[in-house]
Design a protein around this motif. Structure first.
Motif, PDB file in Angstrom:
ATOM      1  N   VAL A   1       0.705  -1.113   0.195  1.00 24.91           N
ATOM      2  CA  VAL A   1      -0.166  -0.422   0.380  1.00 24.91           C
ATOM      3  C   VAL A   1       0.687   0.913   0.561  1.00 24.91           C
ATOM      4  CG1 VAL A   1      -2.057   1.057   1.462  1.00 24.91           C
ATOM      5  CG2 VAL A   1      -1.850  -1.263   1.049  1.00 24.91           C
ATOM      6  N   TYR A   2       2.174   0.787   1.099  1.00 24.32           N
ATOM      7  CA  TYR A   2       2.669   2.638   0.938  1.00 24.32           C
ATOM      8  C   TYR A   2       3.386   2.473  -0.571  1.00 24.32           C
ATOM      9  CZ  TYR A   2       1.707   4.564   5.477  1.00 24.32           C
ATOM     10  OH  TYR A   2       1.175   5.081   6.495  1.00 24.32           O
ATOM     11  N   GLY A   3       3.871   1.066  -1.183  1.00 23.00           N
ATOM     12  CA  GLY A   3       5.042   0.764  -1.837  1.00 23.00           C
ATOM     13  C   GLY A   3       4.652   1.773  -3.377  1.00 23.00           C
ATOM     14  N   SER A   4       3.203   0.965  -3.135  1.00 21.22           N
ATOM     15  CA  SER A   4       1.963   2.721  -4.403  1.00 21.22           C
ATOM     16  C   SER A   4       2.253   4.106  -4.247  1.00 21.22           C
ATOM     17  CB  SER A   4       0.718   2.377  -4.368  1.00 21.22           C
ATOM     18  OG  SER A   4       0.621   3.036  -2.978  1.00 21.22           O
ATOM     19  N   ARG A   5       2.707   4.189  -3.335  1.00 21.91           N
ATOM     20  CA  ARG A   5       2.792   5.839  -3.344  1.00 21.91           C
ATOM     21  C   ARG A   5       4.261   6.220  -4.411  1.00 21.91           C
ATOM     22  NH1 ARG A   5       1.344   8.560   2.420  1.00 21.91           N
ATOM     23  NH2 ARG A   5      -0.706   9.326   2.549  1.00 21.91           N
ATOM     24  N   ILE A   6       4.861   5.563  -3.880  1.00 15.15           N
ATOM     25  CA  ILE A   6       6.329   5.614  -3.903  1.00 15.15           C
ATOM     26  C   ILE A   6       5.869   6.069  -5.356  1.00 15.15           C
ATOM     27  CG2 ILE A   6       8.274   5.374  -4.104  1.00 15.15           C
ATOM     28  CD1 ILE A   6       7.811   6.533  -2.030  1.00 15.15           C
ATOM     29  N   SER A   7       6.164   4.216  -6.049  1.00 11.22           N
ATOM     30  CA  SER A   7       5.351   4.108  -7.806  1.00 11.22           C
ATOM     31  C   SER A   7       4.411   5.590  -8.336  1.00 11.22           C
ATOM     32  CB  SER A   7       4.796   3.121  -8.316  1.00 11.22           C
ATOM     33  OG  SER A   7       6.005   1.954  -7.194  1.00 11.22           O
ATOM     34  N   LEU A   8       3.597   5.048  -8.250  1.00 11.64           N
ATOM     35  CA  LEU A   8       2.678   6.697  -8.791  1.00 11.64           C
ATOM     36  C   LEU A   8       3.074   7.850  -8.624  1.00 11.64           C
ATOM     37  CD1 LEU A   8      -0.741   5.203  -7.513  1.00 11.64           C
ATOM     38  CD2 LEU A   8       0.139   4.743  -9.764  1.00 11.64           C
ATOM     39  N   LEU A   9       3.589   8.405  -7.413  1.00  2.94           N
ATOM     40  CA  LEU A   9       4.033   9.871  -7.302  1.00  2.94           C
ATOM     41  C   LEU A   9       5.450   9.701  -8.633  1.00  2.94           C
ATOM     42  CD1 LEU A   9       4.090  12.873  -5.826  1.00  2.94           C
ATOM     43  CD2 LEU A   9       5.594  11.254  -4.466  1.00  2.94           C
ATOM     44  N   ILE A  10       6.275   8.514  -8.177  1.00  2.52           N
ATOM     45  CA  ILE A  10       7.455   8.854  -9.361  1.00  2.52           C
ATOM     46  C   ILE A  10       7.145   9.093 -10.624  1.00  2.52           C
ATOM     47  CG2 ILE A  10       9.520   7.462 -10.307  1.00  2.52           C
ATOM     48  CD1 ILE A  10      10.277   7.385  -7.979  1.00  2.52           C
ATOM     49  N   ALA A  11       5.603   7.811 -10.832  1.00  4.56           N
ATOM     50  CA  ALA A  11       5.764   7.767 -12.562  1.00  4.56           C
ATOM     51  C   ALA A  11       4.697   8.914 -12.991  1.00  4.56           C
ATOM     52  CB  ALA A  11       4.713   6.683 -12.706  1.00  4.56           C
ATOM     53  N   PHE A  12       3.742   9.635 -11.681  1.00  3.45           N
ATOM     54  CA  PHE A  12       3.127  10.904 -12.282  1.00  3.45           C
ATOM     55  C   PHE A  12       3.968  12.037 -12.851  1.00  3.45           C
ATOM     56  CE2 PHE A  12      -0.647   8.017 -10.948  1.00  3.45           C
ATOM     57  CZ  PHE A  12      -1.706   8.733 -12.470  1.00  3.45           C
ATOM     58  N   LEU A  13       4.859  12.297 -11.792  1.00  6.42           N
ATOM     59  CA  LEU A  13       5.716  13.160 -11.925  1.00  6.42           C
ATOM     60  C   LEU A  13       6.876  12.848 -13.181  1.00  6.42           C
ATOM     61  CD1 LEU A  13       6.439  14.459  -8.338  1.00  6.42           C
ATOM     62  CD2 LEU A  13       4.611  14.800  -9.597  1.00  6.42           C
ATOM     63  N   ALA A  14       7.002  11.908 -13.612  1.00  5.99           N
ATOM     64  CA  ALA A  14       7.694  11.790 -14.704  1.00  5.99           C
ATOM     65  C   ALA A  14       7.192  12.469 -15.617  1.00  5.99           C
ATOM     66  CB  ALA A  14       8.377  10.385 -14.703  1.00  5.99           C
ATOM     67  N   THR A  15       6.373  11.892 -15.334  1.00  6.04           N
ATOM     68  CA  THR A  15       5.400  12.047 -16.735  1.00  6.04           C
ATOM     69  C   THR A  15       5.132  13.421 -17.125  1.00  6.04           C
ATOM     70  OG1 THR A  15       4.550   9.729 -16.752  1.00  6.04           O
ATOM     71  CG2 THR A  15       2.904  11.325 -18.680  1.00  6.04           C
ATOM     72  N   LEU A  16       4.334  14.061 -16.661  1.00  3.72           N
ATOM     73  CA  LEU A  16       4.702  15.385 -16.624  1.00  3.72           C
ATOM     74  C   LEU A  16       5.852  16.375 -16.790  1.00  3.72           C
ATOM     75  CD1 LEU A  16       2.532  17.819 -15.594  1.00  3.72           C
ATOM     76  CD2 LEU A  16       3.118  18.060 -13.802  1.00  3.72           C
ATOM     77  N   LEU A  17       6.597  16.046 -16.445  1.00  4.60           N
ATOM     78  CA  LEU A  17       8.194  16.309 -16.744  1.00  4.60           C
ATOM     79  C   LEU A  17       8.284  16.173 -18.076  1.00  4.60           C
ATOM     80  CD1 LEU A  17      10.629  18.083 -16.547  1.00  4.60           C
ATOM     81  CD2 LEU A  17      10.937  16.336 -15.579  1.00  4.60           C
ATOM     82  N   SER A  18       7.817  14.829 -18.842  1.00  8.90           N
ATOM     83  CA  SER A  18       8.153  14.528 -19.840  1.00  8.90           C
ATOM     84  C   SER A  18       7.488  15.330 -21.385  1.00  8.90           C
ATOM     85  CB  SER A  18       8.096  13.037 -19.979  1.00  8.90           C
ATOM     86  OG  SER A  18       8.928  12.280 -19.383  1.00  8.90           O
ATOM     87  N   VAL A  19       5.966  15.461 -21.067  1.00  7.82           N
ATOM     88  CA  VAL A  19       4.611  16.234 -21.887  1.00  7.82           C
ATOM     89  C   VAL A  19       5.136  16.980 -21.473  1.00  7.82           C
ATOM     90  CG1 VAL A  19       2.092  16.220 -21.792  1.00  7.82           C
ATOM     91  CG2 VAL A  19       3.281  13.859 -21.190  1.00  7.82           C
ATOM     92  N   ALA A  20       5.674  17.899 -20.746  1.00  6.06           N
ATOM     93  CA  ALA A  20       5.938  19.390 -20.294  1.00  6.06           C
ATOM     94  C   ALA A  20       6.837  19.840 -21.539  1.00  6.06           C
ATOM     95  CB  ALA A  20       6.248  19.878 -19.173  1.00  6.06           C
ATOM     96  N   ILE A  21       8.570  19.094 -21.796  1.00  5.68           N
ATOM     97  CA  ILE A  21       9.445  19.278 -22.547  1.00  5.68           C
ATOM     98  C   ILE A  21       8.839  18.551 -23.549  1.00  5.68           C
ATOM     99  CG2 ILE A  21      11.846  19.177 -22.829  1.00  5.68           C
ATOM    100  CD1 ILE A  21      11.652  18.607 -19.531  1.00  5.68           C
ATOM    101  N   GLY A  22       8.017  17.594 -23.928  1.00  6.72           N
ATOM    102  CA  GLY A  22       8.772  17.037 -25.130  1.00  6.72           C
ATOM    103  C   GLY A  22       7.133  17.935 -25.633  1.00  6.72           C
ATOM    104  N   THR A  23       6.057  18.417 -25.621  1.00  5.84           N
ATOM    105  CA  THR A  23       5.268  19.052 -25.892  1.00  5.84           C
ATOM    106  C   THR A  23       5.181  20.486 -26.784  1.00  5.84           C
ATOM    107  OG1 THR A  23       3.117  17.802 -25.133  1.00  5.84           O
ATOM    108  CG2 THR A  23       2.736  20.140 -26.270  1.00  5.84           C
ATOM    109  N   THR A  24       6.924  21.515 -25.978  1.00  8.42           N
ATOM    110  CA  THR A  24       6.848  22.388 -26.072  1.00  8.42           C
ATOM    111  C   THR A  24       7.928  22.161 -26.877  1.00  8.42           C
ATOM    112  OG1 THR A  24       6.714  23.110 -24.067  1.00  8.42           O
ATOM    113  CG2 THR A  24       8.578  24.207 -25.248  1.00  8.42           C
ATOM    114  N   MET A  25       9.295  21.320 -26.997  1.00 13.10           N
ATOM    115  CA  MET A  25      10.073  20.699 -28.115  1.00 13.10           C
ATOM    116  C   MET A  25       9.624  20.801 -29.366  1.00 13.10           C
ATOM    117  SD  MET A  25      13.376  21.626 -26.719  1.00 13.10           S
ATOM    118  CE  MET A  25      13.730  21.556 -27.729  1.00 13.10           C
ATOM    119  N   GLY A  26       8.444  19.933 -29.403  1.00 16.38           N
ATOM    120  CA  GLY A  26       7.608  18.854 -30.310  1.00 16.38           C
ATOM    121  C   GLY A  26       7.113  20.010 -31.490  1.00 16.38           C
ATOM    122  N   ILE A  27       5.781  20.899 -30.432  1.00 14.17           N
ATOM    123  CA  ILE A  27       5.476  21.802 -31.602  1.00 14.17           C
ATOM    124  C   ILE A  27       5.772  23.242 -31.751  1.00 14.17           C
ATOM    125  CG2 ILE A  27       5.142  23.305 -29.665  1.00 14.17           C
ATOM    126  CD1 ILE A  27       2.013  23.922 -30.043  1.00 14.17           C
TER     127      ILE A  27
END
Length: 331
Positions: free
Chosen positions: A118-144
């Motif tokens: 249950v506590y491990g889900s916090r770490i996995s989801l937090l890192i995955a969501f924040l890393a995806t947000l960073l990738s989307v922000a940079i990738g969208t800006t550079m791609g467009i």
């Protein structure tokens, strides 16, 4: 002969509401409403969506859940470990499963597996969501930017994407996390590790979504609504923000839902190799790494592996359903 139609001031005018008395008013549907209707028909995608909502709620309410079931994830239960035979395994069948420990306990130290998952889900989801947000922000800006301006701008950004795609990310992550001290950038402990993992996973994965956005932008920049905006005097930043970006939201959203499970697996791999979040903080990859030492007790490995499998599967099913719902050419 029929009477002539009256067009004078005294002529009666039929109102639309009068013509359709008793009939349901016909209303148009937006693209969002059409996509939502199509998504609701996909039972598999809806099931994956509700499982993800359930998982997010479990991660948020982890302290409340473990207060009633499982207890402290780092608490040792040495009295439940079989020391008489020397195996140091849990007492009882199936890894010590009981009402107090529904998934059993770990060998040697006796920590509750349910609480740690249950506590491990916090770490996995937090890192995955924040890393995806960073990738989307940079990738969208550079791609467009690359797709809209073209020329040397597109060439520079394209070669940068090639460099990032050819970069040995796993080796770099192991090397970087290994040389970073326990305190750096004003952070320490789990905060420093999570920040490093988010940066490594998110910053080096942006070219994937960048290429998708660039390809979509190349086709959109020649459309009539972009030419109309130019003819009205709109500047490039305004066109990017008001004309192109809203039309790119659908592919960005779909790819984000498919990128999150990839980041979950990458975080689990780093934790499995010992460069993720450090013990005693629980993570699914770290639990798998510890379970390797007790390969004769498979239940210790089954639960974190099953958690990763179900989470990644739910994200993929929801992402596939969302892609079909937002694709106007899909049947």
């Amino acid at each position: 002969m029929s009477a002539p139609l009256e067009f004078g001031p005294g002529a009666s005018i039929a109102e639309p509401e009068a013509v359709l008395v008793g009939e349901k008013r016909i209303e148009g549907r937006s693209l969002g409403q059409i996509a939502w209707t199509r998504l609701k028909r996909d039972k598999v995608a809806v099931t994956g969506f509700f499982f993800l909502i359930f998982l997010i709620l479990v991660a948020i309410l982890a302290p409340v859940i473990t207060h009633f079931v499982g207890g402290d994830p780092n608490a040792f239960h040495q009295d439940l470990i079989d020391t008489a035979t020397g195996t140091l395994g849990p007492k009882g069948a199936y890894g010590g499963i009981s009402s107090a420990h529904p998934l059993g306990i770990e060998p040697v130290n006796g920590r509750d597996i349910f609480s740690r998952i249950v506590y491990g889900s916090r770490i996995s989801l937090l890192i995955a969501f924040l890393a995806t947000l960073l990738s989307v922000a940079i990738g969208t800006t550079m791609g467009i930017v690359a797709g809209f301006f073209g020329g040397w701008v597109d060439a520079v950004i394209g070669r940068t994407m090639d460099i990032f795609l050819a970069f040995p990310l796993l080796v770099f992550a192991i090397a970087l996390v290994g040389v970073i001290p326990d305190k750096a950038f004003g952070l320490s402990g789990d905060s420093l590790r999570i920040t490093l993992l988010v940066f490594i996973i998110g910053f080096f994965n942006w070219p994937y979504i960048g290429r998708i956005v660039r390809g979509q932008t190349l086709s959109l920049r020649e459309r009539e609504f972009v030419d109309a905006a130019r003819s009205l005097g709109a500047r490039s930043p305004s066109i990017l923000r008001s004309e192109l970006l809203p039309n790119l939201l659908a592919p960005i959203l779909v790819y984000s839902t498919l990128l999150i499970p990839t980041n979950i697996l990458f975080e689990a791999a780093l934790s499995f190799l010992g460069v993720g979040v450090q013990p005693p903080t629980s993570s699914w990859g770290g639990m798998l790494s510890e379970a390797v030492n007790f390969y004769t007790m498979p239940y210790f490995m089954v639960w974190p592996g099953l958690a990763i499998f179900l989470t990644v599967m739910a994200f993929n099913l929801f992402g596939d359903g969302l892609r079909d719902a937002l694709d106007p050419r899909a049947r």
